[in-house]
Motif scaffolding. Structure first.
Motif: not given
Length: 565
Positions: A34-37, A339-344, A374-383, A394-399
């Motif tokens: 996902q690109i948020y232009p 999907v783990l996140s988006n622009h919202d 802690l959040g980054r460790r979990r976010a990597r695991a969730a990815a 779906y991957v939101y830009q920057g994740d």
């Protein structure tokens, strides 16, 4: 004559761009970025991301391993709601570029093996759209007003709005107009901001216009359409209030049964084009069976699965979401989306670092404590967890860079209407829309060319270690984890769409383990202690280093197994 020839004046003269990838089922396993232009990359130096910036980074997206890019609205718009207030679907917002640049981007992306998916917002348009301006200038009962939900008010002198329906952005859902003589006039409906009047899908002009818009972009080679607020289009013309506990199809403005005819007509149009042009719905529906009804073979191809994204970091919660999602999708034959996140939505690094790691718009508040590591460790695991599940990703830009939510933006720089309409209580969505860091040690981190204007939202100084340049040099970075995961996902025949089975382990409820095909197992430790991995032949990838051969807490490992294990 085909459907597209009937509905588009360009069909006779503009051939669809060739699709370099001819797999008709590409969408079932696709990785979509996902690109948020406004926030991806600034090509002309004005501080705002644009199409030139995206074109300059197509190699990056190809190397990341994505199959398609989805753009949030890039059309002409006053940007009252980040572009989801569209003034003209056939023009590109001047800050982003031109229609010709969009056509070149679609073509160049295909040359990189990447399809383009665009956003269409069929529930509402901008109050600056020619249709709405004509409606304001016209009299009550006119054809111009019939394209919208203009209605007299209730009460003495019509001072009360026609309904008290809740607004998705808080505040009122009706705004009263002023007659030419200065007296109060009719009210018009907007389920979002007053700058986003809802269109009336009972009026024949509306469905025809959106079929023409789809044809306009399919003719230019786009590979699919993401449909914003897909469940809200049709309203009950009697305008009843929302029941306390509405039954299936009983809500006056959400998930109306007539919607299925709309999407059948869209699917017929999409299927009339060469290649598979996908329709992806944004459907926030709690009833999973009502949700999957939109995914029948003659309607939408896929829809966003928001349930998984909203769940807390808890093995039981995530397992229940996975089971519920796969079970509901099976009868209609549609792949799940993950999907783990988006622009919202609050970014995973921040969300998973909180005591309450679930997500709900109503719970967003300033000053919520977060453990970023802690959040980054979990976010990597969730990815890794989501990349191993069957269906599309779906991957939101920057994740892919492990960016956290920016929660200390200056208040005078905030633009999101959710913040303002909450009375300043909700921090809004700008924190996940901060421009990406590409290179360098100081802001703006290569977001634009040398000497460029300051980005439209400021980047934190701490992002110096999270730039693309810095992470490419670090083999253990989140970016390189994503690249490795997406490369394995593409090359391993057990991944993508296909069979799925749980693997029961001695760790019980603390471990989420599942098998894909005969030779692949994904294991996620959501407990507090390192856990022994199931029997395996090889560790293909891990989100954290193993500890004495064990999987640490908040980590995922991908395993190669012998089919006899």
């Amino acid at each position: 004559m085909t459907v597209n020839e009937q509905s588009s004046p360009l069909a006779q003269t503009l051939a669809p761009a060739p699709l370099l990838l001819d797999d008709p089922d590409w969408w079932r396993s696709a990785v979509i970025y996902q690109i948020y232009p406004r926030s991806f990359a600034d090509g002309n130096g004005d501080g705002i991301g644009d199409l030139a910036g995206v074109r300059a980074h197509l190699d990056y997206l190809q190397q990341l391993g994505v199959d398609a890019i989805w753009f949030t609205p890039w059309y002409a718009s006053p940007l009252a709601d980040g572009g989801y207030d569209v003034a003209d679907y056939r023009r590109i917002h001047p800050a982003f570029g031109t229609l010709e640049e969009a056509e070149k981007l679609i073509e160049e992306a295909l040359e990189h093996g990447i399809r383009t998916i665009i956003d269409v917002v069929p529930n509402h348009i901008s109050d600056q759209h020619a249709w709405f301006q004509a409606a304001l200038a016209a009299a009550p009962g006119s054809p111009e007003r019939a394209r919208f939900w203009f209605h007299p008010g209730k009460g003495e002198n019509g001072d009360e709005p026609p309904t008290h329906w809740p607004n998705n952005f808080a505040g009122d859902t009706w705004t009263r107009t002023t007659n030419p003589d200065g007296t109060p006039g009719e009210w018009y409906l907007h389920l979002f901001t007053p700058e986003q009047p809802d269109v009336n899908w009972s009026n024949p002009d509306v469905p025809q216009e959106f079929l023409d818009v789809l044809s306009f972009w399919f003719d230019r080679g786009v590979g699919g359409i993401r449909i914003d607020s897909a469940a809200l289009l049709v309203k009950d013309p009697a305008l009843p209030e929302v029941p306390e506990n509405p039954g299936p199809g009983e809500h006056p403005n959400t998930d109306r049964d007539e919607l299925h005819d709309v999407y059948r007509s869209w699917r017929a149009l999409a299927d009339s084009y060469p290649g598979t042009r996908v329709l992806v719905g944004e459907l926030w529906l709690p009833d999973i069976d009502r949700f999957t009804a939109y995914l029948r073979p003659d309607e939408l191809h896929t829809a966003f699965n928001f349930d998984f994204m909203a769940r807390p970091w808890d093995a039981g919660e995530l397992r229940a979401s996975i089971e519920q999602t796969l079970t509901a999708h099976a009868p209609v034959g549609a792949p799940s989306t993950w999907v783990l996140s988006n622009h919202d939505v609050t970014r995973p690094v921040t969300r998973y670092g909180r005591e309450d790691s679930s997500f709900a718009f109503a719970k967003k508040r300033f000053g919520t404590p977060v453990d970023v590591e802690l959040g980054r460790r979990r976010a990597r695991a969730a990815a890794l967890l989501t990349a191993a599940l069957p269906g599309s990703l779906y991957v939101y830009q920057g994740d892919e860079l492990g960016l956290p939510e920016v929660e200390d933006l200056p208040l005078d720089r905030l633009e999101d209407p959710m913040h303002f309409r909450s009375g300043g209580v909700d921090p809004g969505r700008d924190g996940c829309r901060v421009p990406l860091p590409w290179a360098g040690a100081v802001a703006p981190f290569g977001f634009g060319p040398a000497g460029a204007a300051e980005p439209w939202l400021p980047q934190p100084a701490a992002w110096a270690g999270l730039t693309v340049e810095a992470q490419e040099a670090d083999p253990d970075s989140t970016l390189n984890l994503y690249r490795a995961a997406l490369a394995l996902r593409r090359s391993d025949p057990d991944l993508g769409d296909g069979p799925f089975a749980w693997v029961e382990t001695a760790a019980g409820d603390e471990l989420l383990a599942f098998r894909r095909g005969d030779g692949f197992v994904s294991v996620t430790n959501l407990g507090r202690h390192p856990l022994t991995l199931p029997a395996h032949d090889e560790v293909l990838l891990a989100s954290s280093p193993l500890i004495g051969g064990q999987l640490p807490p908040d980590s995922t490992a991908w395993l190669r197994i012998n089919s006899q294990n």
